[in-house]
Design an enzyme around this catalytic site. Structure first.
Site, short mmCIF file in Angstrom:
data_model
loop_
_atom_site.label_atom_id
_atom_site.label_comp_id
_atom_site.label_asym_id
_atom_site.label_seq_id
_atom_site.Cartn_x
_atom_site.Cartn_y
_atom_site.Cartn_z
CB SER A 8 -0.86 -0.03 1.26
OG SER A 8 -1.31 1.38 1.30
CG HIS A 33 -4.06 -1.31 -1.53
ND1 HIS A 33 -5.25 -2.22 -1.82
CD2 HIS A 33 -4.37 -0.67 -0.77
CE1 HIS A 33 -5.96 -1.69 -1.09
NE2 HIS A 33 -5.65 -0.53 -0.10
CG ASP A 35 -5.08 2.65 0.93
OD1 ASP A 35 -6.02 2.05 0.59
OD2 ASP A 35 -4.01 2.15 1.03
CG MET A 37 -8.02 7.76 2.37
SD MET A 37 -6.89 7.78 3.89
CE MET A 37 -6.24 6.04 3.98
CG HIS A 66 -9.22 0.52 -0.52
ND1 HIS A 66 -8.66 0.39 0.68
CD2 HIS A 66 -10.69 0.52 -0.42
CE1 HIS A 66 -9.68 0.09 1.69
NE2 HIS A 66 -10.90 0.47 0.93
CG MET A 68 -11.26 3.91 2.20
SD MET A 68 -9.52 3.84 2.83
CE MET A 68 -8.57 3.77 1.50
CG MET A 137 -11.51 -1.91 5.39
SD MET A 137 -10.11 -1.59 4.45
CE MET A 137 -9.42 -0.83 5.62
CG PHE A 143 -5.66 7.40 10.17
CD1 PHE A 143 -5.23 8.50 9.80
CD2 PHE A 143 -7.17 7.37 10.51
CE1 PHE A 143 -5.76 9.60 9.98
CE2 PHE A 143 -7.78 8.54 10.53
CZ PHE A 143 -7.06 9.68 10.41
N GLY A 144 -2.86 4.26 7.95
CA GLY A 144 -1.68 3.55 7.94
C GLY A 144 -1.36 3.22 9.30
N GLY A 145 -0.75 2.19 9.31
CA GLY A 145 0.12 1.71 10.85
C GLY A 145 -0.68 1.41 11.98
CG ASP A 175 -6.51 -2.36 3.04
OD1 ASP A 175 -5.34 -2.26 3.88
OD2 ASP A 175 -7.18 -1.56 2.51
N GLY A 176 -4.82 -3.62 6.53
CA GLY A 176 -4.66 -3.14 7.58
C GLY A 176 -3.84 -3.72 8.74
N GLY A 197 1.08 -1.84 4.10
CA GLY A 197 1.60 -0.61 3.86
C GLY A 197 2.96 -0.64 4.74
#
Ligand code: DX5
Ligand code: ZN
Length: 216
Positions: A8, A33, A35, A37, A66, A68, A137, A143-145, A175-176, A197
């Site tokens: 990601s 991937h 993202d 947003m 993706h 969002m 998800m 958010f990542g991380g 994902d995540g 990610g």
């Protein structure tokens, strides 16, 4: 069963985007991937069409977008033009999900349904046959991380049952919060595609991190 790693780019270094794409091109990752947003569907804003276009132009790999965002149907053709091979839209953002999936297919892309952590697998039963992938998800999107939500394992099992019962070959994407420590269990539980990610781009050796996730 198919096993794919999808790095990601949210966690990538945007000042070194060309190098980050080159790293993924050399790696065992089959998908990228991306993202998107909008600050409305999720409480964060990431990047948009010009960035997707530049990334897609620098790779022959499969570009998984993706979305969002609210009203994703407004932007499908634009993302196709930017180089998307697949678009996932959120079930929670689409009152007319069947129509949106058809629109994605009509544009010549693969279509995915993304599902927030609280959304029951039951909601997919009458629509899943129209999707190529379900993105479960495993964090709250935005958010990542973030930390992986353990309940995801139960949802993978339920979703795998639905897919098998219906005789479909829909891919299950997670994902995540995917890290080296849970990749193997996720694949073994029934996942096909792991989005990663932070655990890829923040690793000392991202290419090796991809190989390790795949071989976990
Ligand atoms: C979260 C995004 C994810 C995110 C994953 O809203 O959909 O794709 O980039 O990041 P990590 O792997 O760091 O949890
Ligand atoms: Zn994502």
């Amino acid at each position: 069963m198919k096993r794919i790693i999808a790095p990601s780019f949210l966690a990538s270094n945007f000042l070194k985007l060309a190098e980050e794409v080159a790293m993924v091109n050399k790696s065992e990752a089959e998908w990228l991937h991306l993202d998107i947003m909008d600050g409305r569907f999720v409480p964060n804003i990431s990047f948009g069409l010009p960035v997707v276009e530049q990334i897609a132009s620098a790779t022959d790999k499969f570009c998984d977008v993706h979305l969002m965002i609210v009203e994703p149907e407004k932007y499908l053709a634009d993302f196709k033009k930017a180089g998307a091979d697949q678009i996932s839209v959120h079930i929670e953002a689409c009152p007319h999900l069947h129509r949106v999936l058809e629109q994605i297919h009509d544009l010549g892309m693969k279509a995915g349904i993304a599902v927030n952590p609280h959304t029951p697998i039951d909601f997919l039963r009458d629509i899943i046959q129209h999707a190529d992938v379900v993105n479960l998800m495993s964090v709250n999107p935005g958010f990542g991380g973030q930390k992986f939500i353990e309940h995801t394992y139960i949802k993978i099992k339920e979703l795998r049952e639905v897919i098998d019962q219906k005789g479909l070959n829909t891919l299950i994407q997670i994902d995540g919060g995917v890290i080296q420590g849970n990749a193997r269990t996720l694949f073994d539980t029934g996942a096909n595609v792991l989005v990663a990610g932070s655990s890829v781009f923040k690793a000392p050796d991202p290419e090796k991190a991809i190989a390790d996730l795949l071989g976990a």
